[in-house]
Design an enzyme around this catalytic site. Structure first.
Site, short mmCIF file in Angstrom:
data_model
loop_
_atom_site.label_atom_id
_atom_site.label_comp_id
_atom_site.label_asym_id
_atom_site.label_seq_id
_atom_site.Cartn_x
_atom_site.Cartn_y
_atom_site.Cartn_z
N GLY A 116 40.81 44.44 37.55
CA GLY A 116 39.82 44.47 38.62
C GLY A 116 40.44 44.12 39.96
O GLY A 116 41.59 43.69 40.05
N GLY B 22 39.24 42.14 43.47
CA GLY B 22 38.19 41.39 44.17
C GLY B 22 38.56 41.22 45.62
O GLY B 22 39.54 41.80 46.08
N ASP C 116 31.89 29.35 44.17
CA ASP C 116 31.74 30.81 44.19
C ASP C 116 31.12 31.30 42.88
O ASP C 116 31.62 32.23 42.26
CB ASP C 116 33.11 31.46 44.44
#
Lengths: 204, 352
Positions: free
Chosen positions: B103, B105, B219
């Protein structure tokens, strides 16, 4: 668009903080407009760059006179009016001169002289280039502020002329959200332009 | 309704355009626009005169469209890596052989890698070059990483190591096969009450373990909760990194990165935050799990922050009536604007 970092830097340094952001925006919009007007009047690339710098320097020289006159309206509005006049005058003169001795051929010069009202005609060339620059600038700024699907919905419908239904199908959005997207973008573009042309400064 | 009179007045449509309405009004106007051509027309007029619309069309046609040539992610990634002896791998970071990109981010890349010494897969989070850090920031990053590594809990993704590669900090974590909660919501839409409660309980337990060691996540969001494939287990990842990453990037660019959608109001304002900030974010996360979308949405970061601080989210049962009212009440309590009105700790959330 040709870059003229040195001019920009020195102009910025001399300007007070009050007018700084107005001047930066002014340069962003005007550089392109003046340059393209030069090209459309037949100037070569290098000459067009020269004239663009001359005009910006001449406008800047006038900036110093700004504070002295209370009837001038907002700084931005005043700046735009001054710049328009200087641009049209300088570009027209330069185009005339270069047509005169560059080619040795007086036909171009003759044509320029024969135009019914050259100033008015060049005014409309300038206004067209200015509008294109202004919308490009405002669009670029707004594009950075909205989601990319919002921008695409706006571009497909308002610029490319697709129906909201077709754009919605293409983007996988509902018709209502396509309307929302395009209207929000146009409202933001309008706010940018009002701000540029001398409306109240600060976030729109 | 008379065909020529818009159903909403000029002022309301203007607020709709400038995104000043609260969520429920906003949704109502948008739904209404699906079918009412009179209001669509009125909205166009509020946005700009017909001259403006035609100027837009005339002057913006030659501006290049939004699709810019995206840089090839894989080539970019390979350029960051050392060369591997194994031709089947993309490259190497330290002793880890990189197998692929999991991924991307805001703060960096997540890679799948083989730790050949122990013959196990790991996930590596490599900070993006924007976070290239100096000596002291790197030491802080390592310290923070070690603190999080000390949290051992079944609902916290374990950290194996913290190091740096050509000046880019990276974290080596246990590789968990599965989707993040964000991917799950995107794929299947809202979860049912039972699943939301289960995820909520497990995330709360994971947070409680970290809070017990004095670590605030900062977060908490669906992308940072991994749902393990084989067992029904949710695991929290990326503890405490948000702050370190932000500090590193602030010194670089002066801007705050990342999405503010799940931030607490005190965090969005830049105030000091404690563990109760994570509880607000947990509430927002569960809201998204119930409804399929974050509670506060707007066109840009500042719009989101404004809504987080000033407006109430649209009621969950308005969007998904199937959600259990008890669960809704719990989420609303988590999302109370003043920290003292939330639960006192993640532990008490678990009990409730």
């Amino acid at each position: 668009m040709p870059d003229i970092p040195q001019t920009r830097q020195s102009l910025l340094l001399e300007l007070g903080r009050k007018s700084e952001s107005a001047w930066v925006e002014f340069l962003q919009v005007y550089e392109g407009a003046i340059f393209r007007m030069c090209r459309s009047k037949g100037l070569q690339d290098a000459d067009a760059q020269d004239v663009t710098q001359e005009v910006l320097a001449a406008v800047h020289a006038r900036v110093a006179t700004w504070d002295s006159d209370p009837d001038q309206g907002s700084f931005r509005g005043w700046l735009m009016r001054v710049a328009r006049n200087i641009s049209i005058d300088s570009v027209t003169n330069r185009a005339r001169r270069s047509a005169g001795h560059g080619s040795g051929d007086s036909r171009v010069e003759q044509m320029l002289n024969e135009a019914p009202d050259p100033w008015q005609e060049d005014g409309s060339i300038f206004d067209l280039e200015y509008s294109r620059s202004m919308f490009a600038w405002a669009g670029e700024a707004v594009r950075g502020e909205v989601r990319s699907t919002t921008w695409k919905a706006f571009q497909l419908t308002s610029v490319q002329g697709l129906s909201a239904e077709d754009a919605a199908a293409q983007l996988g959005l509902t018709v209502g959200s396509v309307y929302t997207a395009k209207c929000r973008v146009v409202a933001r573009i309008r706010a940018k332009i009002i701000q540029l042309e001398g409306g109240p400064s600060g976030p729109a | 309704m008379a065909p020529s009179t818009p159903c909403f007045d000029h002022e309301l449509l203007h607020s709709y355009l400038t995104e000043e309405l609260d969520e429920s009004h906003e949704d109502r106007v948008q739904e209404h626009l699906e079918n009412c051509s009179v209001c669509r027309k009125a909205l166009e007029e509020v946005a700009g005169s017909s001259e403006l619309w035609s100027e837009v069309r005339a002057h913006m046609a030659d501006i290049p469209s939004a699709e810019e040539s995206a840089p090839d992610e894989m080539l970019e990634l390979v350029a960051l890596l050392d060369r591997s002896d194994d031709p089947h791998k993309l490259g190497r970071i330290g002793s880890y052989e990189i197998c692929g990109l999991i991924g991307r981010g805001t703060t960096g890349l997540v890679l799948k890698a083989l730790e050949s010494r122990l013959n196990r897969f790991v996930a590596i989070k490599l900070m993006s070059p924007a976070y290239q850090v100096n000596g002291s920031a790197r030491r802080r990053f390592e310290r923070e990483g070690r603190a999080v590594a000390a949290v051992s809990h079944e609902h916290v993704v374990p950290i194996h190591a913290v190091d740096d590669h050509r000046g880019l900090p990276y974290i080596v974590m246990k590789y968990i096969p599965g989707l993040s909660l964000a991917q799950r919501i995107e794929r299947d839409g809202p979860l049912d009450s039972y699943e939301v409660a289960r995820v909520g309980l497990q995330v709360a337990q994971g947070l409680a373990a970290a809070h017990g060691q004095g670590i605030v996540h900062r977060d908490v969001k669906p992308a940072n909760v991994i749902l393990e494939d084989t067992v029904e287990r949710a695991m929290v990842t990326d503890f405490g990194l948000a702050r370190v990453a932000d500090e590193a990037s602030m010194t670089h660019s002066g801007t705050i990165s990342g999405t503010p959608h799940y931030m607490s109001p005190e965090q969005a304002r830049g105030d000091l935050v404690d563990s109760r900030s994570d509880l607000f974010s947990l509430g927002s996360l569960l809201y998204a799990a119930c409804t399929g979308r974050p509670p506060f949405r707007a066109e840009n970061v500042f719009g989101v922050i404004h809504r987080v601080c000033k407006t109430e989210a649209r009621s969950i049962r308005d969007i998904n009536p199937a959600i259990d009212p008890i669960l809704v009440a719990l989420i609303e309590k988590l999302m109370a604007k003043p920290p003292q009105e939330r639960f006192s700790s993640a532990e008490t959330v678990g009990e409730a």
